[in-house]
Design a protein around this motif. Structure first.
Motif, mmCIF file in Angstrom:
data_model
loop_
_atom_site.group_PDB
_atom_site.id
_atom_site.type_symbol
_atom_site.label_atom_id
_atom_site.label_comp_id
_atom_site.label_asym_id
_atom_site.label_seq_id
_atom_site.Cartn_x
_atom_site.Cartn_y
_atom_site.Cartn_z
ATOM 1 N N VAL A 7 41.647 95.071 73.734
ATOM 2 C CA VAL A 7 41.295 96.326 73.079
ATOM 3 C C VAL A 7 42.397 97.363 73.221
ATOM 4 C CG1 VAL A 7 40.071 97.264 75.108
ATOM 5 C CG2 VAL A 7 39.468 98.054 72.812
ATOM 6 N N ASP A 8 43.137 97.332 74.328
ATOM 7 C CA ASP A 8 44.219 98.305 74.523
ATOM 8 C C ASP A 8 45.401 98.003 73.611
ATOM 9 O OD1 ASP A 8 42.822 99.755 76.495
ATOM 10 O OD2 ASP A 8 43.368 98.257 77.994
ATOM 11 N N ARG A 9 45.699 96.737 73.386
ATOM 12 C CA ARG A 9 46.757 96.376 72.441
ATOM 13 C C ARG A 9 46.388 96.818 71.028
ATOM 14 N NH1 ARG A 9 50.558 92.659 74.133
ATOM 15 N NH2 ARG A 9 50.892 91.940 71.990
ATOM 16 N N VAL A 10 45.122 96.609 70.674
ATOM 17 C CA VAL A 10 44.666 96.989 69.339
ATOM 18 C C VAL A 10 44.728 98.503 69.168
ATOM 19 C CG1 VAL A 10 42.665 97.048 67.801
ATOM 20 C CG2 VAL A 10 43.235 94.941 69.027
ATOM 21 N N LEU A 11 44.279 99.252 70.183
ATOM 22 C CA LEU A 11 44.289 100.709 70.093
ATOM 23 C C LEU A 11 45.716 101.238 69.992
ATOM 24 C CD1 LEU A 11 42.874 103.425 70.124
ATOM 25 C CD2 LEU A 11 42.797 103.301 72.636
ATOM 26 N N TRP A 12 46.603 100.719 70.807
ATOM 27 C CA TRP A 12 47.998 101.155 70.759
ATOM 28 C C TRP A 12 48.585 100.933 69.360
ATOM 29 C CZ3 TRP A 12 51.660 104.034 72.601
ATOM 30 C CH2 TRP A 12 52.996 103.755 72.296
ATOM 31 N N SER A 13 48.398 99.763 68.811
ATOM 32 C CA SER A 13 48.948 99.468 67.491
ATOM 33 C C SER A 13 48.299 100.323 66.408
ATOM 34 C CB SER A 13 48.777 97.979 67.170
ATOM 35 O OG SER A 13 49.646 97.197 67.976
ATOM 36 N N ALA A 14 47.015 100.613 66.557
ATOM 37 C CA ALA A 14 46.331 101.433 65.565
ATOM 38 C C ALA A 14 46.879 102.850 65.557
ATOM 39 C CB ALA A 14 44.828 101.444 65.842
ATOM 40 N N VAL A 15 47.096 103.430 66.729
ATOM 41 C CA VAL A 15 47.648 104.786 66.814
ATOM 42 C C VAL A 15 49.059 104.823 66.240
ATOM 43 C CG1 VAL A 15 48.423 106.573 68.423
ATOM 44 C CG2 VAL A 15 46.189 105.486 68.744
ATOM 45 N N MET A 16 49.855 103.824 66.582
ATOM 46 C CA MET A 16 51.222 103.782 66.064
ATOM 47 C C MET A 16 51.230 103.650 64.543
ATOM 48 S SD MET A 16 53.317 104.166 68.604
ATOM 49 C CE MET A 16 54.906 103.556 68.056
ATOM 50 N N ALA A 17 50.383 102.767 64.014
ATOM 51 C CA ALA A 17 50.366 102.532 62.569
ATOM 52 C C ALA A 17 49.863 103.744 61.801
ATOM 53 C CB ALA A 17 49.501 101.311 62.251
ATOM 54 N N ALA A 18 48.905 104.480 62.383
ATOM 55 C CA ALA A 18 48.297 105.604 61.680
ATOM 56 C C ALA A 18 49.132 106.874 61.752
ATOM 57 C CB ALA A 18 46.900 105.876 62.242
ATOM 58 N N VAL A 19 49.857 107.065 62.851
ATOM 59 C CA VAL A 19 50.515 108.359 63.088
ATOM 60 C C VAL A 19 52.029 108.220 63.312
ATOM 61 C CG1 VAL A 19 50.566 110.418 64.540
ATOM 62 C CG2 VAL A 19 48.380 109.271 64.081
ATOM 63 N N VAL A 20 52.407 107.447 64.309
ATOM 64 C CA VAL A 20 53.787 107.485 64.791
ATOM 65 C C VAL A 20 54.757 106.776 63.848
ATOM 66 C CG1 VAL A 20 55.304 106.949 66.738
ATOM 67 C CG2 VAL A 20 52.940 107.665 67.164
ATOM 68 N N LEU A 21 54.407 105.601 63.382
ATOM 69 C CA LEU A 21 55.313 104.897 62.476
ATOM 70 C C LEU A 21 55.529 105.653 61.163
ATOM 71 C CD1 LEU A 21 54.246 101.189 63.112
ATOM 72 C CD2 LEU A 21 56.242 102.401 64.011
ATOM 73 N N PRO A 22 54.486 106.208 60.544
ATOM 74 C CA PRO A 22 54.737 107.035 59.357
ATOM 75 C C PRO A 22 55.630 108.239 59.646
ATOM 76 C CG PRO A 22 52.437 106.389 59.443
ATOM 77 C CD PRO A 22 53.043 105.979 60.749
ATOM 78 N N TRP A 23 55.435 108.876 60.806
ATOM 79 C CA TRP A 23 56.310 109.986 61.192
ATOM 80 C C TRP A 23 57.761 109.503 61.251
ATOM 81 C CZ3 TRP A 23 56.241 115.186 62.824
ATOM 82 C CH2 TRP A 23 57.388 115.615 63.517
ATOM 83 N N GLY A 24 57.985 108.387 61.913
ATOM 84 C CA GLY A 24 59.341 107.880 62.034
ATOM 85 C C GLY A 24 59.976 107.593 60.694
ATOM 86 N N ARG A 25 59.235 106.955 59.799
ATOM 87 C CA ARG A 25 59.784 106.645 58.473
ATOM 88 C C ARG A 25 60.113 107.914 57.697
ATOM 89 N NH1 ARG A 25 55.723 102.580 58.719
ATOM 90 N NH2 ARG A 25 54.289 103.896 57.505
ATOM 91 N N SER A 26 59.237 108.903 57.789
ATOM 92 C CA SER A 26 59.439 110.132 57.013
ATOM 93 C C SER A 26 60.636 110.935 57.496
ATOM 94 C CB SER A 26 58.179 111.002 57.057
ATOM 95 O OG SER A 26 57.970 111.539 58.366
ATOM 96 N N HIS A 27 61.071 110.692 58.746
ATOM 97 C CA HIS A 27 62.212 111.431 59.290
ATOM 98 C C HIS A 27 63.465 110.558 59.405
ATOM 99 C CE1 HIS A 27 58.873 114.101 60.408
ATOM 100 N NE2 HIS A 27 59.771 115.062 60.464
ATOM 101 N N GLY A 28 63.428 109.388 58.789
ATOM 102 C CA GLY A 28 64.598 108.515 58.818
ATOM 103 C C GLY A 28 64.817 107.806 60.127
ATOM 104 N N ASP A 29 63.765 107.713 60.950
ATOM 105 C CA ASP A 29 63.878 107.090 62.275
ATOM 106 C C ASP A 29 62.942 105.895 62.416
ATOM 107 O OD1 ASP A 29 65.787 108.951 63.430
ATOM 108 O OD2 ASP A 29 64.160 110.424 63.385
ATOM 109 N N GLY A 30 62.719 105.193 61.325
ATOM 110 C CA GLY A 30 61.773 104.084 61.353
ATOM 111 C C GLY A 30 62.131 103.017 62.358
ATOM 112 N N ALA A 31 63.414 102.685 62.483
ATOM 113 C CA ALA A 31 63.822 101.623 63.404
ATOM 114 C C ALA A 31 63.496 101.987 64.847
ATOM 115 C CB ALA A 31 65.312 101.338 63.247
ATOM 116 N N LEU A 32 63.727 103.263 65.214
ATOM 117 C CA LEU A 32 63.434 103.684 66.581
ATOM 118 C C LEU A 32 61.948 103.574 66.873
ATOM 119 C CD1 LEU A 32 64.115 104.978 69.308
ATOM 120 C CD2 LEU A 32 63.830 107.214 68.213
ATOM 121 N N TYR A 33 61.102 104.067 65.985
ATOM 122 C CA TYR A 33 59.673 104.076 66.285
ATOM 123 C C TYR A 33 59.052 102.686 66.183
ATOM 124 C CZ TYR A 33 60.020 109.054 66.778
ATOM 125 O OH TYR A 33 60.363 110.296 67.238
#
Length: 242
Positions: A160-186
């Motif tokens: 459940v912790d792996r699923v939650l971590w990936s869900a938060v990243m997919a919903a918030v952090v990865l889109p943030w990274g892509r929108s700021h040109g930092d997709g590879a880092l995130y």
């Protein structure tokens, strides 16, 4: 995906340094949890007369947490990313705070040799190529009896912790990274957590590095099972050989 390492990772952090503080400030509990881990170092006298090494200090969020917990301590922050350190240095600090631009693996060449009363490392170990070597360096620069605190995304091992971590990243952090040109880092930061030690395995790694009194302490809220503080001590006497 292949994780970023060494110069490639430092350059990715350089690029993201201008927006990194905004991203972390939007993460619920990010700074509060750092302060909790800093308090768990339990330096006496609010840090008066104590020296602390802040490994992987980034833009200085961990440095600020250390000063909040131990306002009279002297803190040396080390980071491989010049861009992140530039952000840290732009902030107001007391004269007891210094920053050094160096990979933690090579910090002795930059004059960071200790001994220190405490070592703090936030979000560092899953980003280095050889965590055992970095733990060895942390142990070497600590005074006998000195304290180590590691604040890290290290999953409990529950699905459940792996699923939650990936869900938060997919919903918030990865889109943030892509929108700021930092997709590879995130993407790296997402995968680095999934590929890193579980909390129990990292505690065992700390013990193998020669630390004692190792404890694993969870963080509250949604990060329970995802973010932990690891506290340990460098023994005052060397281990006996049999």
């Amino acid at each position: 995906m292949v994780l970023l390492r060494d110069t490639e990772l430092a350059e990715a952090f350089d690029h993201a340094s201008g927006t990194y503080d905004r991203m972390t400030s939007a993460s619920p509990g990010y700074h509060r949890h750092l302060r909790r881990s800093a308090r768990r170092l339990a330096l006496p006298g609010r840090g008066a007369g104590r020296t602390v090494l802040d490994l992987g200090c980034g833009t200085g969020a961990s440095t600020a947490a250390l000063l909040r917990a131990s306002p009279f301590a002297s803190v040396t922050g080390v980071d491989a990313s010049g861009g992140m350190l530039a952000r840290a240095r732009s902030k107001p600090w007391p004269g007891r705070v210094t920053f050094v631009h160096s990979p933690v693996e090579d910090m002795a060449r930059a004059g960071v040799t200790g001994p220190y009363d405490a070592v703090f490392a936030a979000y560092l170990f899953r980003n280095v190529a050889d965590p055992d070597a970095v733990l060895g360096r942390a142990r070497e620069v600590l005074r006998p009896g000195g304290r180590l605190a590691v604040h890290e995304y290290a999953l409990s091992g529950r699905a459940v912790d792996r699923v939650l971590w990936s869900a938060v990243m997919a919903a918030v952090v990865l889109p943030w990274g892509r929108s700021h040109g930092d997709g590879a880092l995130y993407r790296h930061l997402w995968r680095s957590v999934l590929d890193f030690d579980t909390a129990g395995a990292f505690a065992d790694r700390i013990r193998r590095a020669g630390f004692t009194d190792v404890r694993v302490l969870p963080q509250p809220g949604w990060q329970t099972g995802i973010t932990h503080t690891f506290v340990a001590t460098r023994p005052s006497t060397p281990p006996s050989r049999r």
